[in-house]
Design a protein around this motif. Structure first.
Motif, PDB file in Angstrom:
ATOM      1  N   HIS B 550      57.462  19.261  80.470  1.00 49.15           N
ATOM      2  CA  HIS B 550      56.817  20.516  80.079  1.00 49.15           C
ATOM      3  C   HIS B 550      55.297  20.365  80.167  1.00 49.15           C
ATOM      4  CE1 HIS B 550      55.866  24.134  77.915  1.00 49.15           C
ATOM      5  NE2 HIS B 550      55.383  23.482  76.887  1.00 49.15           N
ATOM      6  N   LEU B 551      54.814  19.223  79.701  1.00 49.75           N
ATOM      7  CA  LEU B 551      53.383  18.946  79.740  1.00 49.75           C
ATOM      8  C   LEU B 551      52.888  18.979  81.191  1.00 49.75           C
ATOM      9  CD1 LEU B 551      51.073  18.082  77.844  1.00 49.75           C
ATOM     10  CD2 LEU B 551      51.699  15.713  78.274  1.00 49.75           C
ATOM     11  N   ARG B 552      53.649  18.358  82.088  1.00 48.03           N
ATOM     12  CA  ARG B 552      53.280  18.370  83.511  1.00 48.03           C
ATOM     13  C   ARG B 552      53.176  19.802  84.025  1.00 48.03           C
ATOM     14  NH1 ARG B 552      56.458  13.503  83.860  1.00 48.03           N
ATOM     15  NH2 ARG B 552      55.132  11.863  84.703  1.00 48.03           N
ATOM     16  N   LEU B 682      43.354  25.628  76.697  1.00 48.78           N
ATOM     17  CA  LEU B 682      44.536  26.313  77.223  1.00 48.78           C
ATOM     18  C   LEU B 682      45.777  25.428  77.100  1.00 48.78           C
ATOM     19  CD1 LEU B 682      42.944  27.941  80.366  1.00 48.78           C
ATOM     20  CD2 LEU B 682      43.923  29.160  78.415  1.00 48.78           C
ATOM     21  N   LEU B 683      45.573  24.146  77.382  1.00 56.48           N
ATOM     22  CA  LEU B 683      46.691  23.207  77.267  1.00 56.48           C
ATOM     23  C   LEU B 683      47.219  23.180  75.834  1.00 56.48           C
ATOM     24  CD1 LEU B 683      48.415  20.876  78.460  1.00 56.48           C
ATOM     25  CD2 LEU B 683      46.588  19.318  77.760  1.00 56.48           C
ATOM     26  N   PHE B 684      46.274  23.081  74.882  1.00 56.98           N
ATOM     27  CA  PHE B 684      46.700  23.017  73.485  1.00 56.98           C
ATOM     28  C   PHE B 684      47.356  24.316  73.057  1.00 56.98           C
ATOM     29  CE2 PHE B 684      43.067  19.825  72.971  1.00 56.98           C
ATOM     30  CZ  PHE B 684      43.907  18.783  73.313  1.00 56.98           C
ATOM     31  N   SER B 685      46.850  25.415  73.588  1.00 53.35           N
ATOM     32  CA  SER B 685      47.472  26.686  73.251  1.00 53.35           C
ATOM     33  C   SER B 685      48.886  26.720  73.823  1.00 53.35           C
ATOM     34  CB  SER B 685      46.569  27.809  73.752  1.00 53.35           C
ATOM     35  OG  SER B 685      47.320  28.787  74.395  1.00 53.35           O
ATOM     36  N   HIS B 688      51.083  25.027  71.617  1.00 53.73           N
ATOM     37  CA  HIS B 688      51.188  25.709  70.325  1.00 53.73           C
ATOM     38  C   HIS B 688      50.467  24.995  69.191  1.00 53.73           C
ATOM     39  CE1 HIS B 688      54.037  28.376  72.222  1.00 53.73           C
ATOM     40  NE2 HIS B 688      54.665  27.314  72.672  1.00 53.73           N
ATOM     41  N   PHE B 689      49.450  24.176  69.547  1.00 53.72           N
ATOM     42  CA  PHE B 689      48.644  23.582  68.483  1.00 53.72           C
ATOM     43  C   PHE B 689      47.748  24.656  67.899  1.00 53.72           C
ATOM     44  CE2 PHE B 689      48.926  19.372  70.871  1.00 53.72           C
ATOM     45  CZ  PHE B 689      49.883  18.874  70.005  1.00 53.72           C
ATOM     46  N   THR B 690      47.540  24.621  66.594  1.00 52.80           N
ATOM     47  CA  THR B 690      46.638  25.594  65.970  1.00 52.80           C
ATOM     48  C   THR B 690      45.452  24.904  65.305  1.00 52.80           C
ATOM     49  OG1 THR B 690      48.185  25.615  64.149  1.00 52.80           O
ATOM     50  CG2 THR B 690      48.242  27.491  65.664  1.00 52.80           C
ATOM     51  N   ASN B 691      45.730  23.857  64.583  1.00 47.58           N
ATOM     52  CA  ASN B 691      44.668  23.236  63.789  1.00 47.58           C
ATOM     53  C   ASN B 691      43.955  22.144  64.598  1.00 47.58           C
ATOM     54  OD1 ASN B 691      43.058  22.424  61.739  1.00 47.58           O
ATOM     55  ND2 ASN B 691      44.681  21.405  60.573  1.00 47.58           N
ATOM     56  N   ILE B 692      43.079  22.602  65.529  1.00 52.06           N
ATOM     57  CA  ILE B 692      42.394  21.646  66.402  1.00 52.06           C
ATOM     58  C   ILE B 692      40.922  21.608  66.038  1.00 52.06           C
ATOM     59  CG2 ILE B 692      41.930  21.051  68.814  1.00 52.06           C
ATOM     60  CD1 ILE B 692      44.085  23.288  69.424  1.00 52.06           C
ATOM     61  N   SER B 693      40.343  20.412  66.034  1.00 54.20           N
ATOM     62  CA  SER B 693      38.893  20.348  65.834  1.00 54.20           C
ATOM     63  C   SER B 693      38.286  19.362  66.819  1.00 54.20           C
ATOM     64  CB  SER B 693      38.567  19.949  64.400  1.00 54.20           C
ATOM     65  OG  SER B 693      39.094  18.680  64.122  1.00 54.20           O
ATOM     66  N   VAL B 713      44.006  16.923  66.017  1.00 49.40           N
ATOM     67  CA  VAL B 713      44.984  17.954  65.695  1.00 49.40           C
ATOM     68  C   VAL B 713      45.484  17.605  64.298  1.00 49.40           C
ATOM     69  CG1 VAL B 713      47.192  18.979  66.280  1.00 49.40           C
ATOM     70  CG2 VAL B 713      45.632  18.271  68.110  1.00 49.40           C
ATOM     71  N   ASN B 714      45.461  18.559  63.409  1.00 42.35           N
ATOM     72  CA  ASN B 714      45.795  18.299  61.995  1.00 42.35           C
ATOM     73  C   ASN B 714      45.053  17.075  61.466  1.00 42.35           C
ATOM     74  OD1 ASN B 714      47.519  20.398  62.349  1.00 42.35           O
ATOM     75  ND2 ASN B 714      49.385  19.163  62.336  1.00 42.35           N
ATOM     76  N   ASN B 715      43.754  16.999  61.835  1.00 43.66           N
ATOM     77  CA  ASN B 715      42.888  15.907  61.395  1.00 43.66           C
ATOM     78  C   ASN B 715      43.269  14.541  61.912  1.00 43.66           C
ATOM     79  OD1 ASN B 715      40.893  17.247  59.980  1.00 43.66           O
ATOM     80  ND2 ASN B 715      42.310  17.574  58.258  1.00 43.66           N
ATOM     81  N   GLN B 716      44.142  14.510  62.923  1.00 48.87           N
ATOM     82  CA  GLN B 716      44.503  13.218  63.507  1.00 48.87           C
ATOM     83  C   GLN B 716      43.942  13.147  64.927  1.00 48.87           C
ATOM     84  OE1 GLN B 716      48.649  12.373  63.077  1.00 48.87           O
ATOM     85  NE2 GLN B 716      48.503  10.556  64.357  1.00 48.87           N
TER      86      GLN B 716
END
Lengths: 328, 855
Positions: B550-552, B682-685, B688-693, B713-716
């Motif tokens: 899926h990532l590919r 776009l990749l993270f979207s 479905h990641f939401t909490n990205i910094s 992502v989620n502080n990791q």
């Protein structure tokens, strides 16, 4: 007054005829239907008319207004149509100029082929099982019935990893995906040692052999291997499964042949050839003029492999094809 | 292994089978024919488009034009000293043939020959290989005048007939060659080049292949009875048992040693038929004694070694009353031997030697010693036939880089029973070709007799493994053809493996071994194809693999091209990006630039980028693959190097123009940090990641300290990206544009994948509004956006930064950030509602980051 209205009408319609663009049209509208136009002046001075004149002049003025408005609309449409026709006649692209492109991404050819193979195998119930690329000699060779110094090891020249203190069990780059068989059989049999569950897996992955890099051989390549474990699997099943796979992969008319062969980890073993799809069997450089292309090796899992992988002997195993492919 | 068809025909009648039929049968039964070389026999003619079955080469000899002839006199050429004119009879008429052949030149002018010389004669119009051309070039024999003499035919060399590359002299056929017979009928042949698999050592010889053919065709194997052959030979003198004794020090390494003696051999060339077969099999013809050992080996599979018996006697002082003692033992560490190829070899304790009481004679199973080798002067020969441990021989042959016909066979396993047969056959040929007298008896030690395997097979076993119904009688018939001894008892078949093979075990393994032989003999082609009827295991898929695929798909949708690179690299190459304390090193690298396993995927894809940099104005690539981190100690044993960790990584690299150049796009900007960041967003979207910094990080050594970010992502931390450090970029040839790279750890990413739902598009109209605020330069856009979202809560559906503006009017060290806000509620949002939220947001921004609303 009626004459005046007739005159207004006549001159307005007259001048409308010569209106050909939207600016002139608007100017005509302001001059003939605008607030300070002669017609509107008639309306604004309506109060000055006598009681008798009012209905007559009123009706006449309205008729003229309606008439002029209608004519205006129709002329406006005509002007618009003419403008459109003009632009359609004038605006011509050179349709042969190149279009604007975007950079497009693609999968590596080996990924595309891997997916095809795995998709076909998935439909046959073989599910993906992956394992590591750097292995021990034990997993890559010994448990697959290649004892140390066995001549069969000559068939798979090996890259070894520098590793101290490992005695008879050096570390190496796996030469085939078959150590995954051992991992899988150990894992599955652990779930129920007395009556291990059936297995049907596809093992894809990078393999490594110490070979010269040529058009036909690579030091690193993808391999896919199928493994079916069950209580009643036969060599005839192996043949049938591979025939199905070959039909899906190479087309329903692909001719294939099974040749007896040797792999330490299967017995009986077979090599499968497909009629060369480059020359259709006539003989070419790709098939080295033999008309056949060797596509995979297969066989029934060797009893030594079953034993080392802790499967009970009432299981007969089919190691399905190995499908080689070079890195591009 | 190359096998001439004529040799096979000594042992089996192959009439009615074409060469291709024979090759096909062998191939399907596991003896793959790689090539058929025709040497005289008619070649198959393929019609246009007809299917080939085998790689085919060689030449057919025209039966009318190429015949056996005899030379009756060798005369001088009137005008050329180096040429001769032959008086030749071709079976029909006399011919005058011109030749320059050196091997009959000495007969020039000697008058009529007492014994005519038999030769291969080619008439006008024959198609042959050009004897003078490099390689194999076909030519047609044409009439010509050579130095004033008419020449229209020739006597042939081996090169001209395609037998060998030898063109120096003409072929001198055996005396009994029938004059006038088409040469193709006399010595026309086809050579099958057969791959011998490791488990088919027993078939690395003519009789082995003939036996398989007998089983595959149902014909009789005319196996020679060696005892009776030897009885016909001249046997005389003191028995060898009284002259030689044998001592075996390590029976595990040398289970059997036999030897025979032959006296008064006359060393000379072997009969031509023998030489020809040896040459077609790829072995040089030396003399009748050496040829006899090779011929017996090729025919039977037992390598033999001939010692000069007198050289052995000389070593022990010629005392005729003293027995020669042959001792086999392991070498002392550092012991030396001069092998008959003239090389001095230093041995290790694993090597086995054949010795006498004075010292070493031969490197066992691999190569003889120089001192006792057979020469032109040799009169008496001690012929050795022994059995060696195949693994030991394999190691020795590898260690000394001595691949030979003998070590090829010994390193795959030769049954000890063959030793004696080999010696007898070798002696037989020596007596025939060299007129020697065989001494009675064979001397031997046989301390470790192998037990022939016994396997019990039932019809059910065959049905279970192969899926075919065969009766015990049928199974027995199939196996008997391969020389298994079969006995049928009530409901099972007892099978004893023949004493020429060592690949059959006992127990469950033996059963599989025997059933494979049943399948081969029955024919793989005759086994039906069926569909697995066994239970289908639960279908659970492979979520990790599926997620990677899926990532590919997401990455290629973003315009990135996938690459696959070598796992192997060099420290030198990789250190351009990063260095490590320790590496996974290849012990036997194929090349210096492939000496370690990579520990950095960025370095891998930068190599690809560099290689392809000229191919396009813009390159955006990614790779998903393993890196390899060394592990000091094996966790399972606690000592010894462990298997490396193999984390899966994603690496991305981009460089070049942002837009594709076109006729109306002239100067596109180059890709920069924000292009890469946009792809990642776009990749993270897509994931479905939401909490990205994103956090600036100056300590990533290979990245530009000011243009580099760590992604959480989620502080990791899941990865880093940015512009390649100028000093790193300098080490590559990567053009002028900045290079953007990113690297992520797949397992970390995968474990953070949230569950997600579907949100319907709201039916209520939103309110759109722009706000611009002025903040200090140091305030991060990410902070402002987070504050807006936090304050607005669910009412702010979208925040989009659309402008960043700096100006003197705003003030030094300040910037204006302008946002499109989308206010949304589960009702119709009014301007007043929006204004209230906006007020809160601005107040919060004023308070938290000292923002001022820009009017």
């Amino acid at each position: 007054m009626l004459d005046k209205l007739n005159e207004i009408e006549k001159s307005a319609l007259e001048s409308l005829k010569s209106v050909t663009d939207s600016a002139a049209l608007e100017a005509w509208r302001v001059a003939n239907l605008g607030r300070s136009s002669a017609l509107m002046t008639v309306f604004s001075e309506f109060g000055k008319l006598s009681k008798e004149e009012k209905p007559v002049i009123g009706a006449a003025a309205n008729r003229v207004k309606v008439k002029l408005e209608a004519e205006f609309e129709s002329q406006a449409q005509a002007v618009k149509n003419a403008a459109l026709a003009k632009s359609l006649a004038e605006e011509h692209l050179d349709v042969t100029l190149p279009g604007r492109t975007k950079h497009i991404g693609r999968l590596h050819p080996s990924t595309q082929q891997l997916r095809r193979v795995l998709d076909i195998l998935a439909e046959m119930g073989f599910q993906v099982y992956t394992s590591r690329e750097v292995e021990t000699d034990e997993m890559n060779f010994q448990m697959l019935n290649f004892p140390p110094d066995h001549p069969a090891r000559d068939m798979q020249d090996t890259f070894f990893i520098e590793a101290e203190g490992r005695a008879e069990n050096p570390i190496l780059m796996r030469t085939h995906t078959s150590p995954g068989q051992i991992h899988a059989m150990q894992e599955f049999s652990k779930t129920n040692p007395k009556d291990p569950p059936p297995i049907r897996i596809a093992l894809p992955g990078m393999c490594f052999r110490y070979e010269q890099i040529t058009a036909r051989s690579e030091i690193q390549f993808n391999q896919v291997e199928g493994l079916a474990v069950g209580k009643n699997i036969t060599f005839a099943d192996l043949k049938g499964t591979i025939a199905d796979f070959v039909r899906r992969m190479f087309g329903e008319n692909a001719r294939l042949r099974f040749r007896a062969s040797y792999f330490p980890f299967t017995e009986p073993s077979a090599e499968v050839d497909v009629e060369c799809f480059v020359c259709g069997g006539k003989g070419c450089t790709v098939c080295k003029n033999s008309g056949w292309l060797e596509i995979l090796g297969c066989g029934m899992v060797h009893p030594v492999v079953c034993k080392t992988a802790a499967m009970t002997r009432r299981f007969i195993l089919a190691s399905l094809g190995v499908w080689d492919q070079n890195v591009n | 292994m190359k096998i001439p068809l004529s040799w096979l025909k000594d042992f089996i009648d192959l009439d009615g089978l074409s060469v291709e039929d024979i090759a096909r049968k062998l191939t399907l039964a596991g003896m793959e024919v790689d090539e058929i070389l025709y040497v005289g026999l008619p070649m198959p003619v393929y019609k246009e488009g007809e299917k080939h079955e085998f790689k085919t080469n060689g030449i057919a000899w025209d039966k009318d034009k190429i015949v056996v002839a005899e030379i009756r006199e060798v005369k001088a050429h009137p005008n050329a000293d180096k040429l001769t004119l032959l008086d030749l009879y071709d079976g029909q008429q006399d011919q005058v043939v011109l030749t320059g052949a050196p091997n009959i030149f000495h007969l020039k002018g000697t008058g009529k020959l007492a014994k005519p010389i038999k030769v291969a004669y080619a008439k006008e119009g024959s198609v042959l290989y050009d004897g003078h051309a490099e390689g194999q070039v076909l030519m047609t024999l044409k009439r010509a005048k050579i130095r004033g003499v008419d020449s229209y035919s020739m006597v042939c060399s081996e090169k001209e007939l395609g037998i060998t590359e030898e063109s120096d002299g003409i072929i001198l056929l055996d005396d009994d060659a029938p004059v006038g017979t088409p040469l193709a009928d006399y010595i026309g042949d086809a050579v099958l080049d057969i791959s011998i698999l490791p488990n088919m050592a027993r078939n690395a010889n003519v009789i082995g292949i003939a036996r398989e053919l007998a089983a595959l065709t149902g014909r009789e194997l005319r196996i020679t009875n060696y005892e009776s052959r030897i009885k016909a030979d001249k046997v005389a003198g003191t028995p060898v048992t009284e002259l030689v004794e044998i001592e075996i020090k390590n029976p595990e390494l040398n289970p059997r040693f036999t030897a025979g003696l032959i006296r008064d051999v006359e060393i000379k060339p072997s009969p031509y038929q023998i030489q020809r077969r040896l040459k077609l099999a790829g072995i040089r013809a030396i003399n009748n004694v050496v040829d006899a050992t090779n011929y017996a080996m090729l025919e039977l599979g037992q390598p033999l070694h001939a010692f000069d018996y007198d050289a052995l006697l000389k070593r022990v002082g010629n005392s005729s009353n003293k027995k020669i003692k042959i001792i086999t033992r392991t070498a002392k560490d550092g012991e030396k031997i001069k092998t008959l190829d003239g090389n001095d070899r230093t041995l290790s304790t694993e090597n086995v030697l054949v010795c006498d009481e004075k010292g070493s004679l031969a490197l066992a199973g691999v190569m003889g010693g120089a001192e006792t080798e057979v020469t032109d002067k040799t009169k008496n020969i001690l012929l050795e036939g022994a059995a060696w441990n195949y693994i030991n021989i394999r190691k020795t042959a590898k260690q000394h880089n001595l691949p030979s016909e003998a070590s090829f066979r010994f390193s795959r396993g030769v049954h000890p029973a063959m030793a004696e047969r080999g010696v007898k056959l070798g002696l037989h040929y020596m007596s025939q070709w060299a007129n020697g007298k065989i001494a009675p008896e064979i001397v031997e030690q046989y301390p470790l007799k192998p037990k022939d395997s016994v396997v019990n097979v039932t019809a059910h076993d065959v049905k279970r493994l192969l899926g075919i119904d065969l009766s015990l009688q049928q199974i027995s018939a199939l196996l008997t053809k391969l020389d298994f001894k079969c006995t049928i008892t009530k409901d099972q078949l007892q099978v004893i493996s023949p004493d020429h093979r060592m690949d059959i075990s006992e127990g469950v393994i033996g059963l599989a071994d025997v059933i494979e032989e049943v399948a081969r003999s029955y024919g793989y082609d005759n086994i039906p194809t069926t569909t697995m009827a066994d239970a289908l295991p639960p279908q659970v898929g492979n979520p990790v693999h599926e997620w990677e695929e899926h990532l590919r798909d997401l990455l290629i949708a973003l315009g990135l091209q996938e690459v696959v690179t070598y796992r192997m690299t060099s420290i030198e190459k990789e250190s351009r990006v990063a260095t490590y304390n320790d590496y996974v090193r290849i012990a036997n690298p194929i090349a210096p630039e492939k000496s370690i396993l990579r520990q950095n995927l960025i370095a891998s894809i930068l190599d690809v980028l560099e290689k392809n940099i000229r191919l396009g104005e813009s390159l955006s690539i990614f790779e998903i693959g393993s890196i390899f981190e060394p592990v000091k100690n094996d966790p399972s044993t606690g000592s010894g190097q462990g298997l490396p960790n193999e984390p899966r990584k994603l690496a991305i690299a981009m460089t070049g123009l942002r837009e594709a150049t076109a006729w109306d796009v002239k100067d596109s900007a180059v890709l920069d940090f924000y292009d890469l960041k946009g792809r990642l967003e776009l990749l993270f979207s897509g994931l479905h990641f939401t909490n990205i910094s994103y956090t600036a990080n100056e300590s990533i050594l290979h990245l530009h300290p000011g243009k580099c970010a760590e992604v959480k992502v989620n502080n990791q931390v899941v990865g880093v990206f940015g512009e390649l450090h100028p000093l790193v970029k300098e080490k590559y040839e990567l053009g002028d544009s900045p290079v953007l790279v990113a690297e992520f750890d797949l397992e970390t990413l995968r474990k953070l994948i949230p569950t997600y739902g579907i949100v319907p598009v709201s039916e209520f109209p939103p309110v759109y509004e722009d706000i611009a605020i002025i903040v200090d330069e140091s305030v991060l856009a990410q902070t402002v956006e987070a504050l807006i979202k936090q304050t607005g809560g669910r009412s702010v559906a979208n925040v989009k930064l659309f402008d960043v503006y700096r100006d003197e009017k705003i003030g030094a060290g300040k910037k204006s950030l302008a946002y499109n806000l989308t206010y949304q509620a589960e009702k119709t949002m009014t301007d007043a509602d929006a204004a209230a939220i906006r007020k809160k947001i601005i107040k919060r921004l004023e308070h938290e980051v000292g923002a001022k609303l820009r009017s």
